[in-house]
Design a protein around this motif. Sequence first.
Motif, short mmCIF file in Angstrom:
data_model
loop_
_atom_site.label_atom_id
_atom_site.label_comp_id
_atom_site.label_asym_id
_atom_site.label_seq_id
_atom_site.Cartn_x
_atom_site.Cartn_y
_atom_site.Cartn_z
N ALA A 63 15.72 -2.46 -1.09
CA ALA A 63 15.39 -1.95 -2.42
C ALA A 63 14.48 -2.93 -3.13
O ALA A 63 14.62 -4.14 -2.98
N LEU A 64 13.55 -2.38 -3.87
CA LEU A 64 12.68 -3.21 -4.70
C LEU A 64 12.96 -2.87 -6.15
O LEU A 64 12.74 -1.74 -6.58
N LEU A 65 13.48 -3.84 -6.87
CA LEU A 65 13.79 -3.63 -8.28
C LEU A 65 12.67 -4.20 -9.13
O LEU A 65 12.47 -5.42 -9.17
N VAL A 66 11.94 -3.34 -9.80
CA VAL A 66 10.89 -3.80 -10.70
C VAL A 66 11.22 -3.29 -12.09
O VAL A 66 11.94 -2.31 -12.24
N SER A 67 10.67 -3.96 -13.10
CA SER A 67 10.99 -3.48 -14.44
C SER A 67 10.23 -2.18 -14.72
O SER A 67 10.76 -1.27 -15.33
N ASP A 68 8.99 -2.10 -14.24
CA ASP A 68 8.19 -0.93 -14.56
C ASP A 68 7.01 -0.85 -13.62
O ASP A 68 6.07 -1.63 -13.71
N ILE A 69 7.05 0.12 -12.74
CA ILE A 69 6.02 0.22 -11.70
C ILE A 69 4.64 0.49 -12.28
O ILE A 69 3.63 0.22 -11.62
N THR A 70 4.56 0.97 -13.51
CA THR A 70 3.24 1.21 -14.08
C THR A 70 2.59 -0.07 -14.61
O THR A 70 1.44 -0.07 -14.99
N ASN A 71 3.36 -1.14 -14.66
CA ASN A 71 2.76 -2.44 -14.94
C ASN A 71 1.98 -2.84 -13.68
O ASN A 71 2.55 -2.96 -12.61
N HIS A 83 4.58 -2.92 3.23
CA HIS A 83 3.88 -3.17 4.48
C HIS A 83 4.79 -3.88 5.49
O HIS A 83 4.99 -3.43 6.62
N ILE A 84 5.37 -4.99 5.02
CA ILE A 84 6.24 -5.76 5.91
C ILE A 84 7.52 -4.98 6.24
O ILE A 84 7.98 -4.97 7.38
N ALA A 85 8.05 -4.33 5.24
CA ALA A 85 9.27 -3.54 5.48
C ALA A 85 9.02 -2.55 6.61
O ALA A 85 9.75 -2.52 7.60
N HIS A 86 7.96 -1.78 6.48
CA HIS A 86 7.65 -0.78 7.50
C HIS A 86 7.46 -1.37 8.87
O HIS A 86 7.98 -0.84 9.85
N SER A 87 6.72 -2.47 8.92
CA SER A 87 6.44 -2.96 10.27
C SER A 87 7.69 -3.57 10.89
O SER A 87 7.70 -3.89 12.07
N PHE A 90 12.00 -0.98 8.34
CA PHE A 90 12.78 -0.74 7.13
C PHE A 90 12.04 0.22 6.20
O PHE A 90 10.82 0.27 6.20
N SER A 91 12.80 0.94 5.40
CA SER A 91 12.21 1.74 4.33
C SER A 91 12.38 0.99 3.03
O SER A 91 13.22 0.10 2.91
N LEU A 92 11.60 1.40 2.05
CA LEU A 92 11.63 0.72 0.76
C LEU A 92 12.06 1.67 -0.35
O LEU A 92 11.41 2.68 -0.59
N LEU A 93 13.15 1.31 -1.00
CA LEU A 93 13.63 2.10 -2.14
C LEU A 93 13.06 1.50 -3.40
O LEU A 93 13.15 0.28 -3.60
N LEU A 94 12.50 2.33 -4.25
CA LEU A 94 11.91 1.82 -5.48
C LEU A 94 12.82 2.11 -6.67
O LEU A 94 13.27 3.23 -6.86
N GLU A 290 0.50 -10.88 -1.23
CA GLU A 290 1.15 -11.80 -0.28
C GLU A 290 2.57 -12.14 -0.74
O GLU A 290 3.46 -12.34 0.09
N MET A 291 2.77 -12.22 -2.04
CA MET A 291 4.13 -12.46 -2.52
C MET A 291 5.05 -11.31 -2.13
O MET A 291 6.20 -11.52 -1.75
N GLY A 292 4.53 -10.11 -2.21
CA GLY A 292 5.30 -8.94 -1.80
C GLY A 292 5.64 -9.03 -0.32
O GLY A 292 6.77 -8.79 0.10
N GLU A 293 4.65 -9.40 0.47
CA GLU A 293 4.87 -9.53 1.90
C GLU A 293 5.89 -10.62 2.19
O GLU A 293 6.85 -10.42 2.96
N LEU A 294 5.68 -11.76 1.55
CA LEU A 294 6.57 -12.89 1.79
C LEU A 294 8.00 -12.56 1.38
O LEU A 294 8.96 -12.89 2.08
N ALA A 295 8.12 -11.89 0.24
CA ALA A 295 9.45 -11.51 -0.23
C ALA A 295 10.15 -10.65 0.81
O ALA A 295 11.32 -10.88 1.15
N ALA A 296 9.43 -9.69 1.35
CA ALA A 296 10.02 -8.81 2.35
C ALA A 296 10.35 -9.59 3.62
O ALA A 296 11.41 -9.40 4.22
N GLU A 297 9.47 -10.47 4.01
CA GLU A 297 9.71 -11.27 5.21
C GLU A 297 10.97 -12.12 5.07
O GLU A 297 11.84 -12.14 5.94
#
Lengths: 330, 330
Positions: A63-71, A83-87, A90-94, A290-297
């Motif tokens: 799961a990815l918890l963000v305050s507001d995806i439109t930010n 990207h990393i989740a898929h490869s 894993f699936s990603l819940l928003l 890259e932060m998103g990728e790293l976080a998932a990794e």
Amino acid sequence: MKTIRDVAKIAGVSPATVSRVLNNKGYVSEEKKNRIEKVIREVGFEPNQVARGLAKKTSKTIALLVSDITNPFFPELAKGAEHIAHSNGFSLLLENTKGVDQEGTDYIKLLKNKYIDGVIVATHDIDKYLLETNTGIPMVVLEMENGIENTCTIKVDNFHGAMLATQHLLDVGCKKIAHIYGPLYDQTAYERLQGYQQAIRMHDDLSEITVAGDFTIEGGQSAVSQILKDYPDVDGLFAGNDLMAVGVIKELSRLKIRVPEDIAVCGFDGIYLTRIFSPEITTIEQPIYEMGELAAEKLIERINNPYINQEIIELKTKLVVRESTSKSLM
Amino acid sequence: MKTIRDVAKIAGVSPATVSRVLNNKGYVSEEKKNRIEKVIREVGFEPNQVARGLAKKTSKTIALLVSDITNPFFPELAKGAEHIAHSNGFSLLLENTKGVDQEGTDYIKLLKNKYIDGVIVATHDIDKYLLETNTGIPMVVLEMENGIENTCTIKVDNFHGAMLATQHLLDVGCKKIAHIYGPLYDQTAYERLQGYQQAIRMHDDLSEITVAGDFTIEGGQSAVSQILKDYPDVDGLFAGNDLMAVGVIKELSRLKIRVPEDIAVCGFDGIYLTRIFSPEITTIEQPIYEMGELAAEKLIERINNPYINQEIIELKTKLVVRESTSKSLM
DNA sequence: TTTATTTCTAAAACCGGTTTCATATACTAA
DNA sequence: TTAGTATATGAAACCGGTTTTAGAAATAAA
């Protein structure tokens, strides 16, 4: 849809043996292994993730918890994480946390009873609760205080970045630089403020001018008039994030104040918007994707091995000079 | 974590009876019902969604397929969809389709073996395949050809919107209006082109000027020079979407051509960016957030009742006049 | 040759819910 | 009074995988 028992029957073996092949675990003779794999291919068998999940207490979902995806910060982050989740299968819940569930208890329930394997927390709306009622679910946290026990925290060197920004404004000839900081419960805002102050203090002839903002475009807009009222002669503005920088420039443009000729403006974050805005905005760029990728990794690492200790990763920011601070580029 | 059997044991009933209470289905005496509910509350029992999913072949999850979440159209859509999903107890899975899996077979597998309950398709990268290999999973499609059998299609009146845009440019005094259209396999691009042509044809003294774009900022930028080369006297540009409008304005600004004084520019979509860009961009606004909400609503409707026929919903667009077409606002 | 040890396999139990089936009791209608 | 229906409940089977258990066969060690 074929089941593992169908496959077993066709291959003339037991479901257990098929499962062993599927998971590449336990003893299976070469001969049966080949036979089973052949059947799996032929009937196009795909193991049912839900059944597998029930048995293994896993869902292959993070799961990815963000305050507001439109930010605009978050879509880039989400894309990297996805990207990393898929490869890794894993699936990603928003989940948008803003204004929805103040306590976070709903999220904890969700994570637990859907067997969500891990969470990337990129919001300030719920963290403490998640932390307290800790679910035992692997977590990676972005930009959080000093890290949380047993989790991986990913942050950038906000302090250094803010110094870079301030110094850059000095370098392009600004004499009076104000800083608009974000909400101070947000560690990033605090660190950036500190960086600004440090840079200013290094010069005897400068004094700090700070005003509170809220990390939104509107916040940037209203900060401008506040600053100009007390310090009509500022010639440099360092906004605590890019959205405020956008607001600042919009407001200055409305007031017919030229950027950067009259006032130079620098933001922080490096969202895509800074590249396409007119004038293009100088900013301290974080490697968001890259932060998103790293976080998932890091998260998947922890899912595979739950006994990794606390870890704090600090990424480098870099100054990207664009039109909003450089007359020559205009 | 307590299970339904724990609850049953404490309440002195069978798991079946607890299940009946949980699902409010079948006969249960008031007395036992109260007793069971009390126990559930006391032990804080939450039914395990994965187990429930396996038994009911459902996951209380819907997937949102977008081509690229960093395209600013989609976060707004996603937020709307997520809002409705959550308030109905569903989670939202996010999938970026761009460049990942050309065939879409991976998605179909995913949807099936995770028991995803429904899909919102907001991408052109995979649709036909999804359509062909139809999974039987309820679908809501955004902006797709003429609708797909057994699905709900949500679109806006692109044709009318494009006419509005063109007519607006005429109204503010433009004499020579060009249109940059998007990729024509995208129905929206095609309809907008048609709307533009229709509006132009209604005036004997006007002729069509069209050039192909690709719905990106860069596409908008490069279209400008192409147009100016052949038609240096254009004074109005209608971009097929907002991103291209941004590119157009950036390029015009680089060429020192003033917007709107020299050339007025109108976009299409109503993404947030049009409000914050300088100059603020006139656009044909779609109710993006509401489309997200509506898509989720319609999808959940279909999940609860799989026998709803094909449905095509056309939403209204509206002209929002901003600086990029109105000198008086500058 | 006998005893361990390793390899291999199937049956059965399990994950935690739901649903069918069978049975029992209470009410109605004939 | 009797048959028929509505109400109420638990046992057992099921959803589709994984894992444990137990036993058989093959190989290695004593």
